[in-house]
Design a protein around this motif. Structure first.
Motif, mmCIF file in Angstrom:
data_model
loop_
_atom_site.group_PDB
_atom_site.id
_atom_site.type_symbol
_atom_site.label_atom_id
_atom_site.label_comp_id
_atom_site.label_asym_id
_atom_site.label_seq_id
_atom_site.Cartn_x
_atom_site.Cartn_y
_atom_site.Cartn_z
ATOM 1 N N UNK A 1 35.998 29.021 42.430
ATOM 2 C CA UNK A 1 36.309 30.458 42.452
ATOM 3 C C UNK A 1 37.085 30.876 43.697
ATOM 4 N N UNK A 2 37.876 31.951 43.581
ATOM 5 C CA UNK A 2 38.626 32.458 44.742
ATOM 6 C C UNK A 2 37.690 32.906 45.860
ATOM 7 N N UNK A 3 38.014 32.479 47.064
ATOM 8 C CA UNK A 3 37.245 32.833 48.253
ATOM 9 C C UNK A 3 38.191 33.166 49.390
ATOM 10 N N UNK A 4 37.671 33.857 50.389
ATOM 11 C CA UNK A 4 38.319 33.997 51.687
ATOM 12 C C UNK A 4 37.517 33.124 52.647
ATOM 13 N N UNK A 5 38.164 32.097 53.188
ATOM 14 C CA UNK A 5 37.479 31.103 54.016
ATOM 15 C C UNK A 5 38.019 31.148 55.433
ATOM 16 N N UNK A 6 37.150 30.845 56.385
ATOM 17 C CA UNK A 6 37.484 30.913 57.813
ATOM 18 C C UNK A 6 37.241 29.570 58.470
ATOM 19 N N UNK B 1 33.105 29.631 57.622
ATOM 20 C CA UNK B 1 32.364 30.500 56.705
ATOM 21 C C UNK B 1 33.257 30.791 55.513
ATOM 22 N N UNK B 2 32.667 31.263 54.426
ATOM 23 C CA UNK B 2 33.429 31.536 53.217
ATOM 24 C C UNK B 2 32.708 32.594 52.394
ATOM 25 N N UNK B 3 33.499 33.477 51.756
ATOM 26 C CA UNK B 3 32.931 34.532 50.918
ATOM 27 C C UNK B 3 33.795 34.698 49.683
ATOM 28 N N UNK B 4 33.231 35.170 48.575
ATOM 29 C CA UNK B 4 34.054 35.424 47.388
ATOM 30 C C UNK B 4 35.125 36.471 47.667
ATOM 31 N N UNK B 5 36.317 36.257 47.145
ATOM 32 C CA UNK B 5 37.378 37.258 47.243
ATOM 33 C C UNK B 5 37.042 38.438 46.341
ATOM 34 N N UNK B 6 37.416 39.631 46.781
ATOM 35 C CA UNK B 6 37.173 40.817 45.960
ATOM 36 C C UNK B 6 38.181 40.868 44.817
ATOM 37 N N UNK B 7 37.873 41.672 43.806
ATOM 38 C CA UNK B 7 38.795 41.833 42.678
ATOM 39 C C UNK B 7 40.133 42.387 43.151
ATOM 40 N N UNK B 8 40.098 43.336 44.084
ATOM 41 C CA UNK B 8 41.343 43.932 44.573
ATOM 42 C C UNK B 8 42.171 42.905 45.342
ATOM 43 N N UNK B 9 41.513 42.098 46.180
ATOM 44 C CA UNK B 9 42.224 41.050 46.917
ATOM 45 C C UNK B 9 42.879 40.065 45.956
#
Length: 293
Positions: A157-162, A129-137
């Motif tokens: 774009x920056x993401x957090x991926x699993x 799975x993958x989601x956009x990274x937050x501005x703070x992250x």
């Protein structure tokens, strides 16, 4: 358990056919009698980014239970240690399918060998799975890397991926930016601990089928991984989430070149299946005996 009765730790390097390349991993094939403290101590003594421990085995069914430890802590999943373990087992019980029960779930593997060649292992990840990274992250990570938003590739774009673990994916605009990696170890470790990330997947896209990657791993006590199978699986899920996979779903990641340990990871993803296949070879590393005084 004292050192004399501790089971043998094999040493393999994964995602290469050259003992001087790839990402080294420890492999303990008979770890049923080891407790957590012994496994952690073994991983710390080996000193590689991860060591895999086979804690239960059914050789007839070709099914094995694995745990993974970095020198600092247990890790839920590790792709290069999985490949190393699969190759070590295939060399002993023959090539073919394997199943590993891991803390993140069941991992199916296929192993094969060309005549006279190194064994290749292909793992099928848990659903990605993958989601956009937050501005703070993103802000905290860029500060620790000493990077700016202008260094990034706006097309990826920056993401957090699993893919068994979570990884922050940051794509840079140039190969030069990727090569010039000099980050704040403690600051990045703090960001990663705060968000539960295992590595950062830093990539540069040379073409739709070829990426270059670097993976800082300060939370494991390691500056950088030369090859990261779990992050490669997560990255396949990331491209799938963006709708940016090559038409064949297949691409290659080159990693470790900036460390002098070239690694090759072949990835196969699908627009219709959240699982990702990651393939690579692995070879044993000769252990240099210690001189007795």
């Amino acid at each position: 358990m004292n050192l004399r009765t501790r089971p043998e730790t094999l040493r393999y390097t994964a995602f290469t056919a050259d003992p001087a390349g790839g990402n080294p991993a420890g492999v303990v094939l008979d770890a049923a009698a080891l407790d957590d403290a012994a496994m952690l101590a073994t991983a710390a003594e080996v000193g590689y980014s991860e060591t895999a421990f086979v804690t239960a085995a059914d050789q007839a069914a070709r099914r094995f239970r694995l745990r993974y430890f970095s020198p600092l802590a247990e890790v839920p999943f590790c792709g290069h240690a999985t490949v190393a373990t699969a190759v070590a087992l295939a060399e002993r019980i023959g090539t073919g399918p394997l199943v590993f029960d891991t803390p993140v779930g069941e991992i199916a593997l296929d192993t094969s060998a060309a005549p006279g060649g190194a064994v290749t292992a292909t793992l099928t990840s848990v659903p990605t799975r993958s989601r956009p990274a937050s501005d703070a992250e993103l802000r905290a990570s860029l500060a620790a890397l000493h990077w700016s938003p202008e260094d990034l590739d706006p097309a990826l774009p920056p993401h957090v991926a699993f893919g068994g673990n979570e990884h922050l994916v940051l794509a840079v605009a140039t190969r030069e930016r990727l090569a010039d990696l000099d980050y704040d170890f403690d600051a990045l470790a703090g960001v990663m601990h705060r968000h539960g990330w295992t590595t950062l997947q830093l990539v540069w896209r040379e073409s739709p089928e070829l990426f270059h990657a670097r993976d800082p791993f300060p939370v494991g006590g390691v500056v950088e991984d030369p090859a990261t199978g779990a992050a490669a699986a997560a990255f396949g899920g990331y491209l799938r989430a963006l709708g940016d996979l090559p038409s064949s779903g297949a691409f290659t990641i080159r990693q470790g070149e900036d460390l002098g340990r070239p690694s090759l990871l072949r990835v196969q993803a699908s627009a219709t299946d959240p699982r990702v296949r990651v393939s690579g070879q692995a070879v044993a590393i000769a252990r240099v005996p210690r001189h007795r005084r």
